[in-house]
Design an enzyme around this catalytic site. Structure first.
Site, PDB file in Angstrom:
ATOM      1  N   ILE A 116       3.269   4.336  -0.114  1.00 29.38           N
ATOM      2  CA  ILE A 116       4.648   4.530  -0.573  1.00 29.38           C
ATOM      3  C   ILE A 116       5.298   3.173  -0.860  1.00 29.38           C
ATOM      4  O   ILE A 116       5.996   3.006  -1.864  1.00 29.38           O
ATOM      5  CB  ILE A 116       5.451   5.301   0.505  1.00 29.38           C
ATOM      6  CG1 ILE A 116       4.922   6.743   0.616  1.00 29.38           C
ATOM      7  CG2 ILE A 116       6.938   5.278   0.205  1.00 29.38           C
ATOM      8  CD1 ILE A 116       5.485   7.533   1.801  1.00 29.38           C
ATOM      9  N   ARG A 144       0.856  -1.202   0.000  1.00 36.10           N
ATOM     10  CA  ARG A 144       0.000   0.000   0.000  1.00 36.10           C
ATOM     11  C   ARG A 144       0.881   1.238   0.000  1.00 36.10           C
ATOM     12  O   ARG A 144       2.041   1.190   0.423  1.00 36.10           O
ATOM     13  CB  ARG A 144      -0.872   0.044   1.260  1.00 36.10           C
ATOM     14  CG  ARG A 144      -2.072  -0.840   1.201  1.00 36.10           C
ATOM     15  CD  ARG A 144      -3.137  -0.403   2.204  1.00 36.10           C
ATOM     16  NE  ARG A 144      -2.767  -0.599   3.592  1.00 36.10           N
ATOM     17  CZ  ARG A 144      -2.804   0.369   4.500  1.00 36.10           C
ATOM     18  NH1 ARG A 144      -3.165   1.599   4.182  1.00 36.10           N
ATOM     19  NH2 ARG A 144      -2.468   0.109   5.761  1.00 36.10           N
ATOM     20  N   GLY A 203       2.300  16.204  18.940  1.00 32.07           N
ATOM     21  CA  GLY A 203       1.345  15.096  18.824  1.00 32.07           C
ATOM     22  C   GLY A 203       1.999  13.811  18.351  1.00 32.07           C
ATOM     23  O   GLY A 203       1.335  12.791  18.168  1.00 32.07           O
ATOM     24  N   GLN A 204       3.333  13.870  18.144  1.00 28.77           N
ATOM     25  CA  GLN A 204       4.016  12.681  17.606  1.00 28.77           C
ATOM     26  C   GLN A 204       5.332  12.400  18.339  1.00 28.77           C
ATOM     27  O   GLN A 204       6.353  12.135  17.696  1.00 28.77           O
ATOM     28  CB  GLN A 204       4.298  12.856  16.110  1.00 28.77           C
ATOM     29  CG  GLN A 204       3.048  12.826  15.236  1.00 28.77           C
ATOM     30  CD  GLN A 204       3.370  12.640  13.754  1.00 28.77           C
ATOM     31  OE1 GLN A 204       4.398  13.101  13.277  1.00 28.77           O
ATOM     32  NE2 GLN A 204       2.488  11.967  13.030  1.00 28.77           N
ATOM     33  N   ILE A 251       3.575   3.024  11.110  1.00 26.51           N
ATOM     34  CA  ILE A 251       2.243   3.444  11.567  1.00 26.51           C
ATOM     35  C   ILE A 251       2.367   4.739  12.361  1.00 26.51           C
ATOM     36  O   ILE A 251       3.448   5.080  12.837  1.00 26.51           O
ATOM     37  CB  ILE A 251       1.559   2.386  12.466  1.00 26.51           C
ATOM     38  CG1 ILE A 251       2.426   2.073  13.701  1.00 26.51           C
ATOM     39  CG2 ILE A 251       1.241   1.125  11.686  1.00 26.51           C
ATOM     40  CD1 ILE A 251       1.699   1.291  14.783  1.00 26.51           C
ATOM     41  N   TYR A 280       6.228   8.825  17.255  1.00 20.05           N
ATOM     42  CA  TYR A 280       6.623   8.712  15.840  1.00 20.05           C
ATOM     43  C   TYR A 280       7.929   9.471  15.571  1.00 20.05           C
ATOM     44  O   TYR A 280       8.830   8.962  14.896  1.00 20.05           O
ATOM     45  CB  TYR A 280       5.486   9.265  14.989  1.00 20.05           C
ATOM     46  CG  TYR A 280       5.629   9.107  13.494  1.00 20.05           C
ATOM     47  CD1 TYR A 280       5.356   7.882  12.870  1.00 20.05           C
ATOM     48  CD2 TYR A 280       5.999  10.187  12.697  1.00 20.05           C
ATOM     49  CE1 TYR A 280       5.463   7.767  11.492  1.00 20.05           C
ATOM     50  CE2 TYR A 280       6.097  10.073  11.324  1.00 20.05           C
ATOM     51  CZ  TYR A 280       5.817   8.847  10.719  1.00 20.05           C
ATOM     52  OH  TYR A 280       5.921   8.728   9.349  1.00 20.05           O
ATOM     53  N   ASP A 309      -1.204   9.124  16.879  1.00 22.81           N
ATOM     54  CA  ASP A 309      -0.904  10.470  17.358  1.00 22.81           C
ATOM     55  C   ASP A 309      -1.679  10.849  18.625  1.00 22.81           C
ATOM     56  O   ASP A 309      -2.884  10.579  18.731  1.00 22.81           O
ATOM     57  CB  ASP A 309      -1.264  11.500  16.274  1.00 22.81           C
ATOM     58  CG  ASP A 309      -0.391  11.365  15.026  1.00 22.81           C
ATOM     59  OD1 ASP A 309       0.530  10.524  15.015  1.00 22.81           O
ATOM     60  OD2 ASP A 309      -0.639  12.112  14.060  1.00 22.81           O
ATOM     61  N   GLN A 324       7.482  16.763  15.697  1.00 19.21           N
ATOM     62  CA  GLN A 324       6.124  17.217  15.373  1.00 19.21           C
ATOM     63  C   GLN A 324       5.244  17.064  16.598  1.00 19.21           C
ATOM     64  O   GLN A 324       5.216  15.976  17.195  1.00 19.21           O
ATOM     65  CB  GLN A 324       5.560  16.376  14.218  1.00 19.21           C
ATOM     66  CG  GLN A 324       4.112  16.659  13.868  1.00 19.21           C
ATOM     67  CD  GLN A 324       3.901  18.111  13.412  1.00 19.21           C
ATOM     68  OE1 GLN A 324       4.741  18.720  12.765  1.00 19.21           O
ATOM     69  NE2 GLN A 324       2.772  18.677  13.794  1.00 19.21           N
TER      70      GLN A 324
HETATM   71  P1  NDP Z   1       0.352   3.377   4.647  1.00 21.31           P
HETATM   72  O1  NDP Z   1      -0.417   3.443   5.929  1.00 21.31           O
HETATM   73  O2  NDP Z   1      -0.310   3.841   3.399  1.00 21.31           O
HETATM   74  O3  NDP Z   1       0.886   1.886   4.412  1.00 21.31           O
HETATM   75  C1  NDP Z   1       1.604   1.268   5.434  1.00 21.31           C
HETATM   76  C2  NDP Z   1       2.113  -0.071   4.994  1.00 21.31           C
HETATM   77  O4  NDP Z   1       2.853  -0.636   6.100  1.00 21.31           O
HETATM   78  C3  NDP Z   1       1.011  -1.061   4.656  1.00 21.31           C
HETATM   79  O5  NDP Z   1       1.446  -1.930   3.633  1.00 21.31           O
HETATM   80  C4  NDP Z   1       0.859  -1.842   5.977  1.00 21.31           C
HETATM   81  O6  NDP Z   1       0.353  -3.154   5.825  1.00 21.31           O
HETATM   82  C5  NDP Z   1       2.298  -1.905   6.433  1.00 21.31           C
HETATM   83  N1  NDP Z   1       2.410  -2.188   7.851  1.00 21.31           N
HETATM   84  C6  NDP Z   1       1.924  -1.462   8.894  1.00 21.31           C
HETATM   85  N2  NDP Z   1       2.200  -2.081  10.058  1.00 21.31           N
HETATM   86  C7  NDP Z   1       2.863  -3.231   9.738  1.00 21.31           C
HETATM   87  C8  NDP Z   1       3.403  -4.307  10.498  1.00 21.31           C
HETATM   88  N3  NDP Z   1       3.340  -4.327  11.831  1.00 21.31           N
HETATM   89  N4  NDP Z   1       3.999  -5.321   9.830  1.00 21.31           N
HETATM   90  C9  NDP Z   1       4.087  -5.315   8.476  1.00 21.31           C
HETATM   91  N5  NDP Z   1       3.600  -4.325   7.709  1.00 21.31           N
HETATM   92  C10 NDP Z   1       2.983  -3.307   8.339  1.00 21.31           C
HETATM   93  O7  NDP Z   1       1.699   4.194   4.935  1.00 21.31           O
HETATM   94  P2  NDP Z   1       2.517   5.168   3.972  1.00 21.31           P
HETATM   95  O8  NDP Z   1       2.695   4.548   2.650  1.00 21.31           O
HETATM   96  O9  NDP Z   1       1.975   6.527   4.077  1.00 21.31           O
HETATM   97  O10 NDP Z   1       3.926   5.200   4.747  1.00 21.31           O
HETATM   98  C11 NDP Z   1       4.996   4.326   4.407  1.00 21.31           C
HETATM   99  C12 NDP Z   1       6.220   4.737   5.208  1.00 21.31           C
HETATM  100  O11 NDP Z   1       6.542   6.093   4.923  1.00 21.31           O
HETATM  101  C13 NDP Z   1       6.011   4.677   6.729  1.00 21.31           C
HETATM  102  O12 NDP Z   1       7.195   4.262   7.361  1.00 21.31           O
HETATM  103  C14 NDP Z   1       5.717   6.110   7.099  1.00 21.31           C
HETATM  104  O13 NDP Z   1       6.027   6.385   8.436  1.00 21.31           O
HETATM  105  C15 NDP Z   1       6.627   6.831   6.126  1.00 21.31           C
HETATM  106  N6  NDP Z   1       6.237   8.207   5.868  1.00 21.31           N
HETATM  107  C16 NDP Z   1       5.012   8.498   5.331  1.00 21.31           C
HETATM  108  C17 NDP Z   1       4.668   9.799   5.061  1.00 21.31           C
HETATM  109  C18 NDP Z   1       3.360  10.180   4.479  1.00 21.31           C
HETATM  110  O14 NDP Z   1       3.105  11.395   4.391  1.00 21.31           O
HETATM  111  N7  NDP Z   1       2.524   9.260   4.030  1.00 21.31           N
HETATM  112  C19 NDP Z   1       5.593  10.905   5.379  1.00 21.31           C
HETATM  113  C20 NDP Z   1       6.859  10.486   5.902  1.00 21.31           C
HETATM  114  C21 NDP Z   1       7.148   9.177   6.143  1.00 21.31           C
HETATM  115  P3  NDP Z   1      -1.270  -3.394   5.809  1.00 21.31           P
HETATM  116  O15 NDP Z   1      -1.724  -2.946   4.442  1.00 21.31           O
HETATM  117  O16 NDP Z   1      -1.381  -4.852   6.023  1.00 21.31           O
HETATM  118  O17 NDP Z   1      -1.842  -2.556   6.903  1.00 21.31           O
END
Ligand code: NDP
Length: 241
Positions: free
Chosen positions: A14, A12, A143-144, A85, A147, A88, A141
């Site tokens: 990024i 999902r 609230g975080q 994840i 994180y 917040d 940030q």
């Molecule tokens: P999403 O919430 O869109 O997707 C998260 C993904 O991580 C999903 O595939 C989810 O699996 C997986 N995941 C979550 N928990 C676990 C776990 N315990 N074990 C295995 N897989 C897990 O997140 P983003 O794409 O937005 O973010 C991706 C990365 O980028 C993260 O590390 C985030 O912190 C970082 N980031 C994001 C930003 C943003 O603005 N979006 C900004 C800066 C950093 P499932 O589908 O099964 O839930």
């Protein structure tokens, strides 16, 4: 067959864009996810990329999962620690479970996963570990606290491991996205999001594909001299040396 790449949270947002970019660049890609079977099945049917379900916060599960990927594709040469994840709350309202969950999923996971692949990388004399941190680990940030601490911890982990592995042909780097248009950001209330976009000089959220582009660059064989660094992609929202 291209080099083997494993992307955590690769089904999902990024992570999905990273899986696709690496596949398109010729790598054999495995995409891990945590619990959303429906999203993983959709991703698999649309891309043909194999998906593997385990919790990156669980060391034993990472051991089993990586071993399964290795059995199917071969030793992992490129590891992208992307799963993350948010939970917040201001510190005075933050409970222990939400502190632990964020540290476990975002930071412990980097140890849990890197530990599984490091021996094969050292033996092969080649490896790429790319950790997805965040603008909010760089600047903090409100609230975080959970994180921001986890994401800042990832940067320290990266710098230390880069020094340990430098002579073994292994590079370890971070990509630090700003706000990117994914499900994670969809959780931010609309008014708050408008306020955030107003602080981004480029004037918009980032795209997952723009972050994937950074990962593909760092994964390349040609990026061998870049290690211990943090590549920032945030539309100039926070500029750090
Ligand atoms: P999403 O919430 O869109 O997707 C998260 C993904 O991580 C999903 O595939 C989810 O699996 C997986 N995941 C979550 N928990 C676990 C776990 N315990 N074990 C295995 N897989 C897990 O997140 P983003 O794409 O937005 O973010 C991706 C990365 O980028 C993260 O590390 C985030 O912190 C970082 N980031 C994001 C930003 C943003 O603005 N979006 C900004 C800066 C950093 P499932 O589908 O099964 O839930």
């Amino acid at each position: 067959m291209g080099r083997v790449a494993l992307v955590t949270g690769g089904t999902r947002g990024i992570g999905a864009a990273i899986s696709i970019a690496l596949r398109d660049a010729g790598y054999s890609v495995a995409a891990n996810y945590g619990g959303n079977d429906e999203a993983a099945a959709k991703f698999n049917s649309e891309t043909g990329i194999a998906t593997y379900k385990w919790d990156v916060g669980d060391f034993g599960a990472c051991q089993e999962g990586v071993s399964e990927v290795k059995g199917a594709l071969g030793p992992v040469e490129i590891l992208v620690n992307n799963a993350g994840i948010t939970r917040d709350a201001m510190l005075h309202k933050l409970d222990k479970d939400n502190w632990d969950a964020v540290i476990r999923t975002n930071l412990d996971s980097c140890f849990n996963m890197s530990r599984q692949v490091i021996d094969d990388m050292r033996n092969a004399g080649f490896g790429r570990i790319i950790n997805i941190t965040s603008i909010n680990g760089q600047k903090g940030q409100l609230g975080q606290t959970n994180y921001s601490a986890a994401k800042a911890g990832i940067i320290g982990f990266t710098k230390a491991l880069a020094q340990e592995t430098a002579r073994k042909g292994i590079t370890v780097n971070c990509v630090a996205p700003g706000y990117v248009d994914t499900d994670m950001v969809a959780d931010v209330p609309e008014e708050a999001l408008k306020g955030i976009i107003a602080t981004i000089p480029v004037g918009r959220l980032g795209k997952s594909e723009e972050i994937a582009h950074c990962v593909r660059f760092l994964a390349a064989d040609e990026s061998a001299f870049i290690t211990g660094s943090t590549l920032t992609a945030n539309g100039a929202q926070y500029i750090t040396g």
